[in-house]
Design a protein around this motif. Structure first.
Motif, PDB file in Angstrom:
ATOM      1  N   ILE A  43      35.369  42.112  33.819  1.00 42.85           N
ATOM      2  CA  ILE A  43      34.719  42.809  32.709  1.00 42.85           C
ATOM      3  C   ILE A  43      34.688  44.275  33.105  1.00 42.85           C
ATOM      4  N   LYS A  44      35.316  45.102  32.297  1.00 43.24           N
ATOM      5  CA  LYS A  44      35.495  46.508  32.653  1.00 43.24           C
ATOM      6  C   LYS A  44      34.487  47.412  31.950  1.00 43.24           C
ATOM      7  N   SER A  45      34.080  48.419  32.672  1.00 39.47           N
ATOM      8  CA  SER A  45      33.218  49.444  32.077  1.00 39.47           C
ATOM      9  C   SER A  45      33.976  50.144  30.963  1.00 39.47           C
ATOM     10  N   GLU A  90      33.684  44.878  37.129  1.00 42.66           N
ATOM     11  CA  GLU A  90      34.024  46.032  37.954  1.00 42.66           C
ATOM     12  C   GLU A  90      32.726  46.577  38.550  1.00 42.66           C
ATOM     13  N   PRO A  91      32.801  47.263  39.690  1.00 45.55           N
ATOM     14  CA  PRO A  91      31.584  47.733  40.361  1.00 45.55           C
ATOM     15  C   PRO A  91      30.696  48.642  39.513  1.00 45.55           C
ATOM     16  N   ASP A  92      31.278  49.422  38.592  1.00 43.75           N
ATOM     17  CA  ASP A  92      30.457  50.362  37.821  1.00 43.75           C
ATOM     18  C   ASP A  92      29.990  49.816  36.467  1.00 43.75           C
ATOM     19  N   GLY A 123      26.252  40.556  38.268  1.00 37.85           N
ATOM     20  CA  GLY A 123      27.640  40.971  38.406  1.00 37.85           C
ATOM     21  C   GLY A 123      28.138  40.619  39.795  1.00 37.85           C
ATOM     22  N   VAL A 124      29.337  40.041  39.860  1.00 34.75           N
ATOM     23  CA  VAL A 124      29.916  39.638  41.142  1.00 34.75           C
ATOM     24  C   VAL A 124      31.324  40.209  41.282  1.00 34.75           C
ATOM     25  N   ALA A 131      37.790  33.628  36.900  1.00 36.17           N
ATOM     26  CA  ALA A 131      37.105  33.431  35.614  1.00 36.17           C
ATOM     27  C   ALA A 131      36.285  34.666  35.274  1.00 36.17           C
ATOM     28  N   THR A 132      36.145  34.932  33.996  1.00 36.16           N
ATOM     29  CA  THR A 132      35.362  36.067  33.517  1.00 36.16           C
ATOM     30  C   THR A 132      33.870  35.834  33.674  1.00 36.16           C
TER      31      THR A 132
END
Length: 142
Positions: A43-45, A90-92, A123-124, A131-132
């Protein structure tokens, strides 16, 4: 609650759900149909969170199916005591609660208002098979 939900296929050596007295604990459920992963990737920022709605809902349906497989005739799930929503982000990424709301909304649709107890939106760095989303829950039986 419809007991005719498609039962998830375990991806390892574990039970999809286990009942103790009037409480059902599910394993983590990813967005699979008949064992096939339907949604994968991070999952992207900046991406619209709506694009992950179906992945979260399918994972939640799988958790519900696992939980209902532990019910006896005439029983139903009365409440989700604990809902855990793991997101491959994603981390952000910071909108975890908004994405987790898709799981809560589905459970409210199926079990009724006031049926959600505590919830964690986490969030991982990765999830099984990329998997999302992955959902686990603890539910009360009535």
């Amino acid at each position: 609650m419809n007991k005719q939900l498609e039962q998830p296929i375990p991806q390892g050596k574990y039970l999809p759900a286990l009942r103790h007295a009037d409480v059902v604990y599910t394993s983590g459920m990813t967005p699979r149909k008949a064992g096939e992963l339907m949604y994968s990737g991070k999952i992207k920022s900046g991406a619209p969170i709506e694009s992950h709605r179906e992945a979260v809902r399918l994972s939640t349906l799988n958790a519900l199916a696992a939980a209902t497989s532990c019910l006896k005739e005439g029983e139903h799930l009365s409440a989700v005591l604990q809902l855990n929503v793991f997101l491959n982000t994603e981390p952000d990424f910071i909108l975890h609660p908004a994405v987790a709301d898709y799981a809560s909304e589905l459970l409210i649709e199926k079990l009724g208002p006031g049926s959600i107890g505590s919830r964690a939106a986490i969030g991982v760095a990765s999830l099984p098979s990329d998997a999302t989303a992955e959902i686990s829950l603890i539910a009360k039986v009535r």
